[in-house]
Motif scaffolding. Structure first.
Motif, PDB file in Angstrom:
ATOM      1  N   LYS A  92      28.701  12.481   5.388  1.00 43.88           N
ATOM      2  CA  LYS A  92      27.742  11.200   5.153  1.00 43.88           C
ATOM      3  C   LYS A  92      28.234  10.115   3.591  1.00 43.88           C
ATOM      4  O   LYS A  92      28.314   9.160   3.279  1.00 43.88           O
ATOM      5  CB  LYS A  92      26.653  11.289   4.735  1.00 43.88           C
ATOM      6  CG  LYS A  92      25.473   9.507   4.558  1.00 43.88           C
ATOM      7  CD  LYS A  92      24.217  10.376   4.926  1.00 43.88           C
ATOM      8  CE  LYS A  92      23.502   8.885   4.424  1.00 43.88           C
ATOM      9  NZ  LYS A  92      21.956   9.204   4.710  1.00 43.88           N
ATOM     10  N   GLU A  93      28.544  11.039   2.602  1.00 42.55           N
ATOM     11  CA  GLU A  93      29.437  10.841   1.347  1.00 42.55           C
ATOM     12  C   GLU A  93      30.833  10.210   1.192  1.00 42.55           C
ATOM     13  O   GLU A  93      30.794   9.549   1.057  1.00 42.55           O
ATOM     14  CB  GLU A  93      29.060  11.825   0.251  1.00 42.55           C
ATOM     15  CG  GLU A  93      27.754  12.136   0.196  1.00 42.55           C
ATOM     16  CD  GLU A  93      26.332  11.344  -0.529  1.00 42.55           C
ATOM     17  OE1 GLU A  93      26.738  10.533  -1.500  1.00 42.55           O
ATOM     18  OE2 GLU A  93      25.511  11.022   0.198  1.00 42.55           O
TER      19      GLU A  93
ATOM     20  N   GLN B 265      33.714  -3.044  -3.269  1.00 37.46           N
ATOM     21  CA  GLN B 265      32.257  -3.126  -3.532  1.00 37.46           C
ATOM     22  C   GLN B 265      31.589  -1.775  -3.697  1.00 37.46           C
ATOM     23  O   GLN B 265      31.644  -0.686  -3.257  1.00 37.46           O
ATOM     24  CB  GLN B 265      31.503  -3.901  -2.722  1.00 37.46           C
ATOM     25  CG  GLN B 265      32.088  -5.430  -2.809  1.00 37.46           C
ATOM     26  CD  GLN B 265      32.017  -5.880  -1.315  1.00 37.46           C
ATOM     27  OE1 GLN B 265      30.453  -6.177  -0.523  1.00 37.46           O
ATOM     28  NE2 GLN B 265      32.297  -7.636  -1.528  1.00 37.46           N
ATOM     29  N   PRO B 266      30.860  -2.169  -4.064  1.00 36.65           N
ATOM     30  CA  PRO B 266      29.792  -0.813  -4.672  1.00 36.65           C
ATOM     31  C   PRO B 266      29.295  -0.423  -4.131  1.00 36.65           C
ATOM     32  O   PRO B 266      28.699  -1.737  -2.804  1.00 36.65           O
ATOM     33  CB  PRO B 266      29.272  -0.920  -6.032  1.00 36.65           C
ATOM     34  CG  PRO B 266      30.092  -1.618  -6.901  1.00 36.65           C
ATOM     35  CD  PRO B 266      30.640  -3.196  -6.299  1.00 36.65           C
ATOM     36  N   ALA B 267      28.502   0.689  -3.367  1.00 34.36           N
ATOM     37  CA  ALA B 267      27.335   1.327  -2.307  1.00 34.36           C
ATOM     38  C   ALA B 267      27.578   2.801  -3.035  1.00 34.36           C
ATOM     39  O   ALA B 267      27.400   3.061  -3.819  1.00 34.36           O
ATOM     40  CB  ALA B 267      28.556   0.883  -0.929  1.00 34.36           C
ATOM     41  N   GLY B 268      26.442   2.657  -1.880  1.00 29.55           N
ATOM     42  CA  GLY B 268      25.526   3.681  -2.188  1.00 29.55           C
ATOM     43  C   GLY B 268      24.074   3.419  -2.241  1.00 29.55           C
ATOM     44  O   GLY B 268      23.134   2.682  -1.752  1.00 29.55           O
ATOM     45  N   LEU B 269      23.469   4.870  -3.343  1.00 27.48           N
ATOM     46  CA  LEU B 269      22.143   4.791  -4.071  1.00 27.48           C
ATOM     47  C   LEU B 269      21.711   3.388  -4.425  1.00 27.48           C
ATOM     48  O   LEU B 269      22.441   3.235  -5.811  1.00 27.48           O
ATOM     49  CB  LEU B 269      21.911   6.100  -5.011  1.00 27.48           C
ATOM     50  CG  LEU B 269      20.736   6.738  -5.585  1.00 27.48           C
ATOM     51  CD1 LEU B 269      19.723   6.403  -4.304  1.00 27.48           C
ATOM     52  CD2 LEU B 269      20.691   7.188  -6.566  1.00 27.48           C
ATOM     53  N   GLY B 270      21.107   2.371  -5.027  1.00 25.86           N
ATOM     54  CA  GLY B 270      20.041   1.506  -5.030  1.00 25.86           C
ATOM     55  C   GLY B 270      21.350   0.294  -4.514  1.00 25.86           C
ATOM     56  O   GLY B 270      20.875  -1.184  -4.965  1.00 25.86           O
TER      57      GLY B 270
ATOM     58  N   GLY C  82      18.872   4.369   6.787  1.00 27.86           N
ATOM     59  CA  GLY C  82      19.648   4.740   7.923  1.00 27.86           C
ATOM     60  C   GLY C  82      21.013   4.749   8.095  1.00 27.86           C
ATOM     61  O   GLY C  82      22.149   4.807   8.021  1.00 27.86           O
ATOM     62  N   SER C  83      21.303   3.303   8.574  1.00 27.31           N
ATOM     63  CA  SER C  83      22.183   2.259   9.122  1.00 27.31           C
ATOM     64  C   SER C  83      22.802   1.686   7.694  1.00 27.31           C
ATOM     65  O   SER C  83      22.908   2.042   6.618  1.00 27.31           O
ATOM     66  CB  SER C  83      21.484   1.254   9.293  1.00 27.31           C
ATOM     67  OG  SER C  83      20.818   1.454  11.034  1.00 27.31           O
TER      68      SER C  83
ATOM     69  N   PRO D  33      21.980   3.004   1.602  1.00 28.62           N
ATOM     70  CA  PRO D  33      21.145   2.740   0.751  1.00 28.62           C
ATOM     71  C   PRO D  33      20.841   4.708   0.618  1.00 28.62           C
ATOM     72  O   PRO D  33      20.068   5.612  -0.717  1.00 28.62           O
ATOM     73  CB  PRO D  33      20.033   2.024   0.431  1.00 28.62           C
ATOM     74  CG  PRO D  33      19.799   2.120   1.687  1.00 28.62           C
ATOM     75  CD  PRO D  33      21.697   1.945   2.512  1.00 28.62           C
ATOM     76  N   SER D  34      20.997   4.619   1.603  1.00 25.69           N
ATOM     77  CA  SER D  34      20.160   6.655   1.513  1.00 25.69           C
ATOM     78  C   SER D  34      21.539   8.095   1.111  1.00 25.69           C
ATOM     79  O   SER D  34      20.726   8.899   1.458  1.00 25.69           O
ATOM     80  CB  SER D  34      20.004   7.095   2.882  1.00 25.69           C
ATOM     81  OG  SER D  34      20.940   6.467   4.003  1.00 25.69           O
ATOM     82  N   ALA D  35      22.583   6.670   0.562  1.00 25.72           N
ATOM     83  CA  ALA D  35      23.213   8.195   0.200  1.00 25.72           C
ATOM     84  C   ALA D  35      22.844   8.981  -1.476  1.00 25.72           C
ATOM     85  O   ALA D  35      22.495   8.023  -2.088  1.00 25.72           O
ATOM     86  CB  ALA D  35      24.917   7.491  -0.111  1.00 25.72           C
ATOM     87  N   ARG D  36      23.265   9.659  -1.039  1.00 22.18           N
ATOM     88  CA  ARG D  36      22.506  10.574  -2.857  1.00 22.18           C
ATOM     89  C   ARG D  36      23.802   9.820  -4.256  1.00 22.18           C
ATOM     90  O   ARG D  36      22.844  10.494  -4.718  1.00 22.18           O
ATOM     91  CB  ARG D  36      23.220  11.903  -2.242  1.00 22.18           C
ATOM     92  CG  ARG D  36      23.020  13.066  -1.525  1.00 22.18           C
ATOM     93  CD  ARG D  36      23.411  14.151  -1.221  1.00 22.18           C
ATOM     94  NE  ARG D  36      22.884  14.935  -2.612  1.00 22.18           N
ATOM     95  CZ  ARG D  36      23.599  16.083  -3.039  1.00 22.18           C
ATOM     96  NH1 ARG D  36      24.990  15.623  -2.994  1.00 22.18           N
ATOM     97  NH2 ARG D  36      24.033  16.160  -4.643  1.00 22.18           N
TER      98      ARG D  36
END
Length: 884
Positions: free
Chosen positions: A566-567, A579-584, A121-122, A589-592
């Motif tokens: 959050k998104e 830079q890319p961020a979010g899922l994966g 969640g961080s 990484p907890s983003a949808r």
């Protein structure tokens, strides 16, 4: 005389740029030690207190004292940042508060335990990523690190101590630090501290730690590793800053990796070897048929190993060729690779002879290239590939093999006595190829065995037994089995390759389709629709696009979308750090969704987000590469649209500037002439000399005429300004055209010219702005008077044509020259009149502006000579009460 070293120009330029921008990247100082308990935190806090005494603002972001009184004493008087509480599976964890630290923005912040893994969640998965963000914000950071937590040292430390550390830090973080302070104490003193309970060891009891990790020989080895790593880093730093050309002048390394557990060990060993040689290195992976047969878990391990290579500071290359050794040697020769590092799993001699080894193939083909072989135990990433597992537990492959064999037998058996038995072999081979393409190589092997048995049973004598009387038949049956297996294997391989190329072709088609559609699309809104459509098709999900408008980031498409808080925080981070961020990813990484920046040539234009529809919660590297390519095309199209808008604005500005210049040049004479005449007349009237009444009356009349002329010029300027601004409002009402013509003629002074009106009878009313139509008529009549000689004839013709009243103003002058039909309506365009003079060129422009609001106006030449202006006015029935 004392000699001073000349400053480095690059360093001076960097310092000046940072001073001009008001901020630069913060400085990272790592307190480096051989293991826990050497005093890194104590030394770090002591250095922080010194900075505070120098007047700098120091903030304790996080410092682990582990209850040591002497360490806790150093915290007194220092500002401590409250920790952030994170709840995970019902347990409340306290973590470093990155947002609060960024908001406080101290000069120096203490963030202990560099390799720490953040709670789920961080924002970032690792603490070193938090520190990277602090540095990017211009904040200096002090942190601590043990040698066993360096990624390249992970295998060495595990082999020395027997304990593998799971939390590691990429070597570039250590190599790029601005300052490394080695903290070291003698091994005996460290063991004494351990016995006194002053050494805190996570996940290990003190007795077990002392026996397994804190052995004297282990501590000696760890201290040597820490000293050597620090020395290598210092030496390399000096070479890079003073002699950057030396890095690529000699050695170049390549390491061969795969999906097995040995690959991380190979990468770390190559990293250490490259550091020792101060040489660049690259990780090579060959994508061949074996890759196509691997399951998703094995493919993820390949991607993980490629990412590990990048984290260690190397480059990555994926080669597409069936024979791995040939592809690697070819790449090595093309890129001047001097050393190849390859792994060799411990396996039996028989297995090595049967299956071969990559290391052996490279040794035979390497020539002058050195090959470094690293052996080790390797557990396959996936004991049996996904395809094999599906085959073993799927009834379809058995049914397919049986059906194909039975079909070939049933078709060929009735003709057994009419043709040679060998002819039936083709039927079996066709069946084997079919099941290989349909169900895979394992099904083809089963079909080959069944074909071997069926041919023996039905086509070799004695029939209906597995006995073979003739040696020739035995050879035929064996060849059928071997040929079937080879043909099936090759067919299956081609099928897998075709699937791979189909996937590549789909990606290429997606890029081409988006590029072609964007090239034909104009306008930001339409471009955003195209971008969204192709992003959604690429990942089978939904897409959201944010665009920066007037310095504010907002959802541009779909406009009705309302994203979660959050998104939105992920989007803001992507925009800020590009830079890319979010899922994966390792950031939030907890983003949808998966979010990536839309980078233009000079700045970030916005952010694109994609949220998959299915349950698959992580994109493959191939999908991420496709999304990155699509985002690049999207950014290019948006930048092109923005450039087009700016170009149009500049064109309008240039046109406006041109218009102002033409206005000044065209009107200045018309304004100066009446003003000069007025001034002269008034000067004469003010003259002390006596003027006769007739002379005074003549001067007054001349002055009045010039004022009237000046008023007309100013009125025209005001009218054209109103028309150009788009603020013209029509006050429509019911009017009869004969009345409008009569009112206008009263204002006109035709001189010696004959003015004739030809008006039809019983004309209906029109729905127009009467005052403006009179202005049009007045300007047209004045234009006709100006460009015709004395005694010319001017005709105003009014008649009904359908649902319109057509008004025409004709003259018998010279007419309109070819090509001038449209230009005469342009602002400030005028021709010499009958007397050789030019006007301001606004009268006809005003006519066109007024008539565009009503309908239109055209010009042409009469057959008998002269010009004719035509415009139509709409007819509208009067209300019941009528109009008199």
């Amino acid at each position: 005389m004392e000699l001073h070293k000349r400053p480095n120009p690059d360093e001076l330029l960097k310092a000046v740029q940072q001073e001009e921008t008001g901020h630069g990247r913060g400085r990272l100082k790592i307190f480096f030690g051989a293991c826990a308990g050497v005093g890194k935190t104590y030394a770090m806090l002591s250095a922080a207190r010194d900075k505070m005494e120098d007047g700098l603002s120091v903030l304790i972001g996080i410092a682990e004292t582990h209850g040591r009184p002497e360490t806790e004493e150093l915290l007194r008087g220092l500002e401590i940042l409250p920790r952030r509480e994170v709840e995970h599976r019902g347990v409340k964890l306290k973590e470093f508060d990155l947002d609060a630290a960024l908001k406080a923005k101290p000069v120096l912040i203490i963030v202990d335990e560099l390799p720490h893994t953040n709670a789920p969640g961080s924002r970032h998965t690792k603490r070193w990523m938090d520190i990277e963000e602090l540095l990017a914000a211009g904040i200096d950071v002090y942190t601590a690190l043990n040698v066993q937590h360096l990624e390249s040292m992970n295998d060495l430390v595990a082999s020395i101590t027997g304990i593998r550390v799971k939390e590691t830090v990429p070597d570039p973080v250590f190599d790029n630090a601005d300052d490394i302070t080695l903290v070291d104490i003698p091994s005996d003193e460290l063991l004494e501290r351990l016995r006194e309970g002053k050494v805190y060891v996570t996940d290990l009891g003190k007795k077990q730690a002392a026996e397994n990790f804190f052995k004297r020989e282990n501590l000696f080895a760890l201290r040597e590793l820490a000293l050597r790593r620090t020395a290598e880093r210092v030496a390399r730093k000096e070479v890079v800053t003073s002699q950057p050309e030396r890095r690529s002048a000699t050695e170049r390394l390549a390491v061969c990796i795969g999906a097995g557990d040995l690959s991380p060990k190979l990468l770390r060993a190559t990293k250490r070897l490259a550091d020792g040689l101060n040489a660049p290195w690259v990780a090579l992976y060959v994508e061949n048929t074996h890759h196509y047969r691997m399951g998703k878990e094995a493919q993820r391990k390949v991607e993980s190993n490629l990412k590990l290579a990048e984290e260690l500071g190397g480059k990555t290359e994926v080669l597409h060729q069936e024979h791995a050794a040939s592809a690697i040697i070819q790449y090595a020769k093309q890129h001047n690779i001097t050393k190849i590092v390859v792994g060799k799993a411990n396996k039996s001699r028989f297995a090595e002879i049967l299956y071969g080894s990559l290391a052996g193939s490279l040794l035979r083909r390497s020539g002058s290239i050195d090959v470094h072989i690293i052996s080790g135990e390797e557990t396959p990433a996936e004991p049996s590939t996904q395809e094999t597992k599906n085959m073993l537990y799927s009834w379809r492959i058995y049914v397919g093999a049986i059906t194909a064999t039975a079909g070939a037998t049933v078709i060929g058996l009735p003709f057994r006595d009419y043709f040679q038995a060998e002819s039936s072999l083709l039927l079996y081979l066709i069946g084997i190829v079919f099941v290989a393409a349909r169900y895979g190589w394992l099904s083809s092997v089963i079909a080959s065995i069944l074909a071997f048995l069926s041919y023996n049973f039905f086509y070799t004598q004695p029939y209906y037994s597995f006995t073979i009387d003739y040696h020739k038949d035995l050879l035929t049956v064996i060849l059928l089995l071997v040929t079937g297996i080879i043909a099936g294997s090759q067919t299956s391989r081609l099928y897998l390759q075709s699937r791979y190329f189909q996937r590549k072709e789909r990606n290429t088609s997606a890029l081409y389709a988006m590029s072609r559609e964007l090239a034909a699309t104009r306008g930001q809104e339409n471009i955003l629709k195209v971008i969204s459509k192709h992003l959604e098709q690429a990942i089978d999900g939904s897409a959201i696009i944010w665009i920066i408008d007037s310095g504010t980031l907002s959802v541009a498409y779909p406009t009705e979308t309302r994203s979660e808080v959050k998104e939105e925080s992920v989007v803001q981070w992507v925009l800020q750090h590009q830079q890319p961020a979010g899922l994966g990813t390792a950031t939030m990484p907890s983003a949808r969704g998966y979010y990536l920046p839309l980078k233009g040539s000079g700045t970030v234009l916005g952010v694109a987000g994609v949220i998959p529809n299915g349950k698959e919660k992580q994109f493959t590297q191939e999908q991420e590469d496709l999304l990155d390519a699509l985002a690049t095309l999207a950014a290019s199209a948006l930048e092109r649209a923005e450039t087009a808008v700016l170009a149009e604005e500049r064109k309008v500005e240039a046109e406006s500037e041109k218009m102002r210049n033409v206005l000044l040049s065209s009107v200045s004479h018309d304004l100066r002439t009446p003003l000069a005449s007025i001034k002269g007349n008034i000067s004469l009237m003010l003259n002390k000399g006596k003027l006769t009444d007739d002379a005074r009356q003549e001067l007054v009349s001349a002055t009045y005429e010039e004022i009237t002329r000046l008023e007309k010029i100013v009125s025209n300027l005001l009218d054209i300004t109103l028309l150009e601004s788009g603020k013209l409002t029509l006050n429509r009402d019911y009017y009869f055209v004969p009345e409008l013509v009569g009112n206008t003629i009263k204002r006109v002074q035709p001189g010696k010219r004959q003015l004739i009106t030809l008006i039809g009878k019983d004309l209906p009313a029109v729905w127009v702005d009467g005052l403006l139509i009179e202005q049009v008529l007045f300007n047209l009549l004045e234009n006709a008077i100006k460009y015709t000689p004395d005694k010319a004839t001017i005709v105003v013709r009014v008649k009904q044509v359908g649902e319109n009243i057509r008004v025409q103003v004709e003259d018998d002058g010279k007419g309109i020259s070819p090509g001038q039909e449209n230009r005469i309506f342009d602002k400030f365009y005028s021709l010499a009149d009958a007397k050789g003079k030019k006007s301001s060129g606004l009268g006809l422009a005003i006519c066109r502006g007024i008539m565009k609001a009503h309908d239109n106006i055209t010009v042409g030449n009469r057959p008998e000579g002269g010009a004719i202006f035509t415009f139509d006015l709409p007819v509208k029935a009067l209300p019941k009460e009528g109009r008199e």
